[in-house]
Scaffold this active site. Structure first.
Site, mmCIF file in Angstrom:
data_model
loop_
_atom_site.group_PDB
_atom_site.id
_atom_site.type_symbol
_atom_site.label_atom_id
_atom_site.label_comp_id
_atom_site.label_asym_id
_atom_site.label_seq_id
_atom_site.Cartn_x
_atom_site.Cartn_y
_atom_site.Cartn_z
ATOM 1 N N VAL A 1 45.927 45.852 -64.973
ATOM 2 C CA VAL A 1 44.440 46.373 -65.693
ATOM 3 C C VAL A 1 44.679 46.058 -67.060
ATOM 4 O O VAL A 1 43.823 45.575 -67.710
ATOM 5 C CB VAL A 1 44.413 47.910 -65.316
ATOM 6 C CG1 VAL A 1 43.097 48.468 -65.900
ATOM 7 C CG2 VAL A 1 44.114 48.163 -63.950
ATOM 8 N N LYS B 1 44.313 57.740 -61.279
ATOM 9 C CA LYS B 1 43.836 58.746 -60.312
ATOM 10 C C LYS B 1 44.975 59.592 -59.895
ATOM 11 O O LYS B 1 44.457 60.778 -59.845
ATOM 12 C CB LYS B 1 42.816 58.015 -59.372
ATOM 13 C CG LYS B 1 43.566 56.934 -58.618
ATOM 14 C CD LYS B 1 43.549 55.926 -58.814
ATOM 15 C CE LYS B 1 44.349 54.774 -58.344
ATOM 16 N NZ LYS B 1 43.833 53.356 -58.404
ATOM 17 N N GLY C 1 46.506 41.746 -56.914
ATOM 18 C CA GLY C 1 46.359 42.985 -57.997
ATOM 19 C C GLY C 1 45.584 44.200 -57.522
ATOM 20 O O GLY C 1 45.419 44.996 -58.465
ATOM 21 N N LYS D 1 40.866 60.102 -55.383
ATOM 22 C CA LYS D 1 39.453 59.490 -55.994
ATOM 23 C C LYS D 1 38.425 60.591 -55.476
ATOM 24 O O LYS D 1 37.485 60.935 -56.416
ATOM 25 C CB LYS D 1 39.106 58.330 -55.720
ATOM 26 C CG LYS D 1 40.143 57.018 -56.131
ATOM 27 C CD LYS D 1 40.089 55.750 -55.631
ATOM 28 C CE LYS D 1 40.652 54.711 -56.261
ATOM 29 N NZ LYS D 1 40.734 53.514 -55.247
ATOM 30 N N GLY E 1 40.935 45.401 -58.997
ATOM 31 C CA GLY E 1 41.093 44.139 -59.402
ATOM 32 C C GLY E 1 40.894 44.212 -60.967
ATOM 33 O O GLY E 1 40.663 45.183 -61.751
#
Ligand code: NAP
Ligand code: HSE
Length: 316
Positions: free
Chosen positions: A14, A103, A184, A202, A297
């Protein structure tokens, strides 16, 4: 042109995507928002690792070198609960706005962190923490703020959905997981993905935004027990297996459930494949809202992080 200085914690899937996206969008952001974004310093674990497109001079292994600089925003994409929590708390104490994709951290300590941020007069942006590039947090916080939410149902973990999609094509579980890791999508500890815990984290974040009611029960079942035989059984009934997350109203509060389900191949969630996520939100006034897109991703998630940074730029 206003300058916004960013301290970046983490430069993996990220964080690396975020640096690339800021570079790619720089001219557009300058002309559209009169905003000049600079990434001042980047925290990593291993400063000697080869990182394409990253200026090595920006890298440090010392978190305070990033957090204690005079940045406007700290972007936390380190992951995990312990170190990331320490960094975010320090950033808040220093009066920095924070953007996080984490999260696990928010599910574990969100109310404490949001309380501390409010007391210090700073914001925590967390669009990237749920469903990657799908802007579900903004939809719940702003778009649907005028309605009472009755239920949320969705596919919230890209890795699990990617694995299930491959299992339906005949690939083995271990190979499918390795492929999701290579791309990823998976967490540093992929057990969080396949156990259903990532989706549950989440779902907890979404439920906190959507409902003014306590969570009464949580049931989480992973996809780690899904065998070729179960996939075959689903197919023979005209179904596919999907990991479905559901938040519904029950007496005295909310019930959260995550687990694999047989869905008729014609159902909308059955058609969600690979790392795609989908969320169906049912509101009393608006009826059904469906959001779907890349839930994991590098670049989709980076886009959600950047959106939060742009929101924060209006506050500085
Ligand atoms: P990642 O690829 O493992 O990257 C983590 C980065 O943080 C790496 O640069 C690593 O340094 C650095 N790091 C980790 N622990 C550190 C520590 N204790 N001190 C200093 N640096 C440390 O992880 P990611 O996939 O980008 O995920 C980051 C966060 O985004 C997680 O909270 C994840 O849940 C969330 N997220 C991920 C996705 C996704 O699709 N991957 C989507 C949405 C949200 P090195 O590079 O030196 O190892
Ligand atoms: N590991 C997570 C997933 C990343 O696969 O959905 C996005 O939150």
């Amino acid at each position: 042109v206003k300058r916004l200085r960013i301290g970046l914690l983490g430069c993996g899937t990220v964080g690396g995507g975020f640096v690339a996206l800021v570079d790619r969008e720089r001219d557009r952001l300058r002309s559209r928002y009169s905003l000049d974004l600079t990434i001042d310093r980047i925290l990593v674990r291993d400063a000697g690792k080869e990182r394409r497109g990253i200026d090595p001079a920006l890298l440090t292994t010392c978190a305070t070198e990033v957090i204690d600089r005079d940045c406007d925003v700290i972007v936390e994409v380190v992951g995990g609960v312990h170190s990331a929590g320490t960094y975010v708390r320090r950033a808040i104490r220093q009066g920095r706005h924070v953007v996080t994709a984490n999260k696990a951290l928010l599910a574990a300590t969100g109310s404490e962190l949001f309380g501390a941020a409010a007391a210090r007069g700073v914001t925590i942006g967390f669009e990237a923490s749920v469903c990657g590039g799908v802007p579900v947090i903004g939809v719940l916080r702003r778009g649907l703020a005028g309605d009472s939410i009755e239920s949320i149902t969705g596919i919230l973990n890209g890795t699990s959905n990617f694995i299930l999609s491959r299992l339906h094509e005949g690939l083995g579980f271990a190979e499918a997981l390795a492929c999701a890791q290579e791309l990823g999508f998976a967490e540093a500890d992929p057990a969080l993905d396949v156990s259903g815990q990532d989706a549950a984290q989440k779902l907890r974040i979404l439920a906190g935004l959507a409902f003014d009611a306590p969570i009464r029960r949580t049931t989480v079942v992973g996809i780690d027990g899904i065998t070729p035989g179960i996939i075959q059984n689903a197919r023979s009934r005209g179904c596919v297996v999907r990991s479905v997350a559901e938040a519904t109203r029950v007496a005295g509060g909310i019930e959260l459930r995550v687990g694999p389900k047989f869905l008729a191949a014609t159902e909308p969630l059955a058609r969600i494949v690979d790392e795609t996520n989908a969320i169906v939100i049912r509101g009393r006034a608006v009826g059904e809202i469906v959001l779907s897109g890349r839930g994991a991703g590098s670049m989709p998630t980076a886009a959600a992080v950047l959106a939060d940074v742009l929101d924060i730029s209006c506050l500085t």
